[in-house]
Motif scaffolding. Sequence first.
Motif, short mmCIF file in Angstrom:
data_model
loop_
_atom_site.label_atom_id
_atom_site.label_comp_id
_atom_site.label_asym_id
_atom_site.label_seq_id
_atom_site.Cartn_x
_atom_site.Cartn_y
_atom_site.Cartn_z
N LYS A 150 0.83 -1.19 0.00
CA LYS A 150 0.00 0.00 0.00
C LYS A 150 0.88 1.26 0.00
CE LYS A 150 -4.19 -1.67 0.04
NZ LYS A 150 -5.12 -1.38 -1.08
N ILE A 185 0.86 5.47 0.96
CA ILE A 185 0.17 6.44 1.81
C ILE A 185 0.66 7.84 1.50
CG2 ILE A 185 -0.25 4.77 3.66
CD1 ILE A 185 2.22 5.91 5.11
N SER A 242 -5.20 5.24 1.31
CA SER A 242 -4.05 4.48 0.81
C SER A 242 -4.44 3.82 -0.51
CB SER A 242 -3.62 3.43 1.84
OG SER A 242 -4.67 2.52 2.08
N GLU A 255 4.02 2.34 2.20
CA GLU A 255 3.77 2.19 3.64
C GLU A 255 4.99 1.56 4.32
OE1 GLU A 255 -0.31 1.32 6.00
OE2 GLU A 255 0.33 -0.26 4.59
N THR A 256 5.62 0.60 3.65
CA THR A 256 6.88 0.01 4.11
C THR A 256 7.79 -0.18 2.90
OG1 THR A 256 6.01 -2.24 3.89
CG2 THR A 256 5.83 -1.21 6.06
N ARG A 261 7.05 10.15 10.05
CA ARG A 261 5.90 9.82 9.22
C ARG A 261 4.60 10.40 9.81
NH1 ARG A 261 6.12 4.86 5.45
NH2 ARG A 261 7.48 6.06 4.08
#
Length: 464
Positions: free
Chosen positions: A2, A4, A12, A33-34, A327
């Motif tokens: 995902k 963001i 997302s 997201e990661t 973040r």
Amino acid sequence: MKFISTRGDAPSLNFEEVVLAGLAADGGLYVPETLPKFSKDEIASWSGLSYQELAFNIISPFVDGEIADADLKTIIAKAYQTFRHGAIAPLVQTGRNEWVLELFQGPTLAFKDFALQFLGHLLDYILDKRQQKVAVLGATSGDTGSAAIEGCRRCENIDIFILHPHNRVSEVQRRQMTTVLADNVVNVALEGNFDDCQNMVKASFRDQSFLPEGRQLVAVNSINWARIMAQIVYYFYSALSLGGPHKKVSFSVPTGNFGDIYAGYLAMQMGLPIEQLIIATNQNDILHRCISDNDHSRKSLSQSLAPSMDIMVSSNFERLLFDLYGRDGTEIKRLMNEFESGAMVLSDQALTDARKVFSSYRLDDQGMLSTIQQVFESTGYVLDPHTAIGVAAARENRKNDSTPLVCLATAHPAKFPEAVMKAEGLLEPDLPVHMQDLFSREERCVTLSNDLTAVHQFINQRLS
């Protein structure tokens, strides 16, 4: 996977959605997201892979299965089949443990080809699958425009509008855009500077009500995540060529909109051992002032001999700030609102963390010309003005002579003949064979005032 928004108030998205969205609905920029992480052993196992094979290994975790592996490999193969050098991104030695990474071997002679040839074929694939037509809108300080046009000119589902600042790009850069006479390509010379063009693109993405029914905008500027993603690859590729990951490598990057060096930051976060990332700026030095003095304030934009860096609003810096502030989208929104008022000040912790990764350097036109001359006299190699700033920054900022230092060559010198010939002893650099008739080709371009309503009306009329 995902994606963001840096400002925290947009939904997302998955990979295909983020490619088509560009700017987030809340005005932020999309980030994963990661991040995928690679071990040293995994990176070492990639030594000897072709550029295309390495690109697949790095890009596929972001795509996360939304595009079949065979199709993704085909998209990557098509993206780099028009590059003139078999290595795609060859290294040339210009000093002791100093290397230039030639990122200008693509069809428009600039590093933007790496991302935009890929993005063009990616959009073609996604839009064909969805049976969807879109309007691409982009701003360029010189190189993005021609690379985006070259990437999208054959796409049946795309109409592309490129804004460039009137009389503020080199003649070669302008002609590379305006001599493409495809029916789906529209060049607009905006009476303003690059920041005006960029602001107009961002405003258009925030409110797309001016478009005919059924159309949406797609971004080709580096606000589009797919562009950043594609640029990560050549950091791994060059580091592997110079002994990585078993030894660290440093990079000096001519920097305007912060996208290219941000890709290097991501490579580091993904596991590539990088010792230094050097931000190289011309006299439009907002990023250097920020890193060196915590002065991220707007000043008057100065026209230089390195026009692709004549930028005062570095959009992708927001993506770095998102990490520096844990973040926290609320904090990023506050900072960007502060900057809209004229200046932002980083927290002590954010500035300390930024300086752990980045150093910076500023060079004016005269210093740039001196560097072109020095490198030519010592090696016979001709640098374009932007790359010269990167080389000077590398020589002034390197911390460790035993660490290989790679200067990213962002453009072929023939794109900036006026600047190159101002350096003492240098002749006009030749254009590659496929472009030698550039100055005799017919041009097509419209000049518009720096007025959002007028530009929207023009786009609507062309699409209706």
